[in-house]
Write a protein that holds these residues in place. Structure first.
Motif, PDB file in Angstrom:
ATOM      1  N   LEU A 132       0.829  -1.208   0.000  1.00  0.00           N
ATOM      2  CA  LEU A 132       0.000   0.000   0.000  1.00  0.00           C
ATOM      3  C   LEU A 132       0.861   1.255   0.000  1.00  0.00           C
ATOM      4  N   GLY A 133       0.376   2.279  -0.658  1.00  0.00           N
ATOM      5  CA  GLY A 133       1.102   3.542  -0.659  1.00  0.00           C
ATOM      6  C   GLY A 133       2.539   3.315  -1.109  1.00  0.00           C
ATOM      7  N   GLY A 134       3.473   3.688  -0.226  1.00  0.00           N
ATOM      8  CA  GLY A 134       4.887   3.476  -0.540  1.00  0.00           C
ATOM      9  C   GLY A 134       5.222   2.018  -0.792  1.00  0.00           C
ATOM     10  N   GLY A 135       4.432   1.094  -0.239  1.00  0.00           N
ATOM     11  CA  GLY A 135       4.671  -0.333  -0.486  1.00  0.00           C
ATOM     12  C   GLY A 135       4.386  -0.684  -1.935  1.00  0.00           C
ATOM     13  N   CYS A 136       3.299  -0.129  -2.463  1.00  0.00           N
ATOM     14  CA  CYS A 136       2.963  -0.330  -3.875  1.00  0.00           C
ATOM     15  C   CYS A 136       4.006   0.382  -4.742  1.00  0.00           C
ATOM     16  N   GLU A 137       4.428   1.555  -4.278  1.00  0.00           N
ATOM     17  CA  GLU A 137       5.423   2.318  -5.049  1.00  0.00           C
ATOM     18  C   GLU A 137       6.778   1.609  -5.058  1.00  0.00           C
TER      19      GLU A 137
END
Ligand code: 2MC
Length: 295
Positions: free
Chosen positions: A144-149
Motif C-alpha cells: 500500500l502507498g509506498g509499499g505499492c510504489e
C-alpha cells in the motif's frame, strides 16, 4: 510467515543462514565481511548457483512500514548486491501479511513542507531505481502507498494470491509521493490509476495481474520460490547484456517512440562490441550452451 531463512531452507533443501550471522567460507551462503547489522531487513544470497540477492523487509510490528532507517538499509543492501559481480538479480520481499504498508505515517506525521524539502524526504528511494541489475518484487499481503510504489520501482512484480495493492494516501490527506501518480498510470493506464489514487481502494492480486501491474500470481507459499526461480533464470544470461536490456526497456518510460527506438538501436549495436554477444551467437551455431563472461 516463515522467515526468509526457513523458506529458503525449504526451497533449496539445504541450510541457508542469514549472511550476517554466518562465518566466512560457510559454503552455501555468501559471506559479506563488511555486512552491516541490519535491524529492519534481512539479507541472504540464495539460489542453486548462489547468485540471487534476497532482501526481506522485516519490521513486523509496523507491517513493514517504510521508515527512513528501513529505507537506508534497503538502499544499502541493494547497492551492495548491485556492486557484487556474483549476484545476477535481486529479490525484495516482505512477510505473508505485508510486503509494506506504506511510508511510515507515524514518522512523517509532524513533517512540514520545509522539512520535507530541506531533508529531501524519500530521497533514499532512488537507490532502488538506480540499480543496474534486475530487481524483482515478491509481494504477499499489503503493498500500500509506498509499499505499492516500492513494488513499482522494481523491474518485475510477482504476487501471492492474497496480495492487496493500493495507493490509500488520499485517505490520510496526501497524495502518493514515491512515484504512485507517475508509475501507476504507466502500468495500468490513466482511468484505472485515477480510480486507485482518487478512491484509495485496494485491488487484489488477480485484478492487479489483469491490469498489468503484476506479471504473475502464485499461491502464497509458492511465491518466493517462484520469484527466486525467475531470478535464477535471468541469472543464466550474460549480466552485461541483462543490464543493457533493462536500460533499454526502462528508456521506453522516459521518451518518445522515435527516440526510444534510436536508443534501443544504439544499445543493440553496442552489444556487438561485447564478448558475450559473440559467445551467445557462436554457442547457438555450435549447438552448445553459451559460457558468458560478463564482458
Ligand atoms: C508514500 C506515502 C505518502 C505513503 O505511503 S502514506 C501511507 C500509505 N499507507 C496506508 O495508508 C496504509 C496504512 N495502514 C493501514 O491502513 C492498515 O494498517 C492496514 C494495512 C489496512 C492493515 O490493517 P490491520 O491489519 O488492522 O493492522 P493495523 O492494526 O492497522 O496495523 C498494525 C500496526 O502497524 C502499524 N502500521 C500499519 N501501517 C502503517 C504505516 N503506513 N505507517 C506506520 N505504521 C503503520 C499500525 O499503526 C499498527 O501499529 P500499532 O499496533 O502500534 O497500532
Amino acid at each position: 510467515m516463515a522467515s526468509v531463512s526457513a523458506l529458503t531452507r525449504v526451497i533449496l533443501g539445504k541450510t541457508a543462514l542469514n549472511a550476517r550471522a554466518v562465518a566466512p567460507n560457510a559454503g552455501f551462503v555468501k559471506f559479506y565481511s563488511a555486512a552491516p547489522a541490519y535491524e529492519n531487513i534481512k539479507t541472504e544470497v540464495v539460489g542453486s548457483k548462489k547468485n540471487v540477492g534476497l532482501i526481506q523487509l522485516h519490521r513486523p510490528k509496523a507491517l513493514n512500514a517504510l521508515c527512513k532507517p528501513l529505507f537506508v538499509e534497503l538502499g544499502k543492501a541493494v547497492v551492495d548486491f548491485d556492486k557484487d559481480d556474483s549476484i545476477a538479480a535481486i529479490v525484495i520481499t516482505g512477510s505473508e501479511k505485508a510486503f509494506a504498508a506504506g511510508a511510515d505515517i507515524k514518522e512523517m506525521q509532524n513533517n512540514t513542507y520545509s522539512s520535507n524539502n530541506k531533508g529531501g524526504f524519500l530521497r533514499e528511494w532512488e537507490d532502488i531505481s538506480n540499480c543496474g541489475k534486475p530487481v524483482i518484487a515478491a509481494v504477499n499481503g499489503f503493498a500500500l502507498g509506498g509499499g505499492c510504489e516500492l513494488a513499482m520501482l522494481c523491474d518485475i512484480i510477482y504476487a501471492g494470491e492474497k496480495a492487496k495493492f493500493g495507493q490509500p494516501e488520499i485517505n490520510i490527506g496526501t497524495i502518493p509521493g514515491a512515484g504512485g501518480t507517475q508509475r501507476l498510470p504507466r502500468y495500468v493506464g490513466k482511468s484505472k490509476a485515477m480510480e486507485i489514487v482518487l478512491t484509495g481502494n485496494f485491488i487484489d492480486a488477480h485484478e492487479a495481474e489483469k491490469m498489468g501491474l503484476v506479471s504473475k500470481v502464485f499461491p502464497v507459499d509458492k511465491l518466493l520460490e517462484e520469484t527466486i526461480n525467475l531470478a535464477e533464470r535471468i541469472g543464466t544470461h550474460s549480466p552485461l547484456i541483462v543490464k543493457l536490456a533493462k536500460q533499454a526497456v526502462n528508456q521506453a518510460y522516459e521518451t518518445t517512440l522515435k527516440s526510444g527506438l534510436q536508443f534501443e538501436k544504439s544499445i543493440f549495436y553496442g552489444t556487438f562490441a561485447t564478448e558475450d554477444r559473440k559467445e551467445g551467437m557462436t554457442a547457438f551455431i555450435e549447438k552448445r550452451a553459451p559460457n558468458f563472461k560478463n564482458e
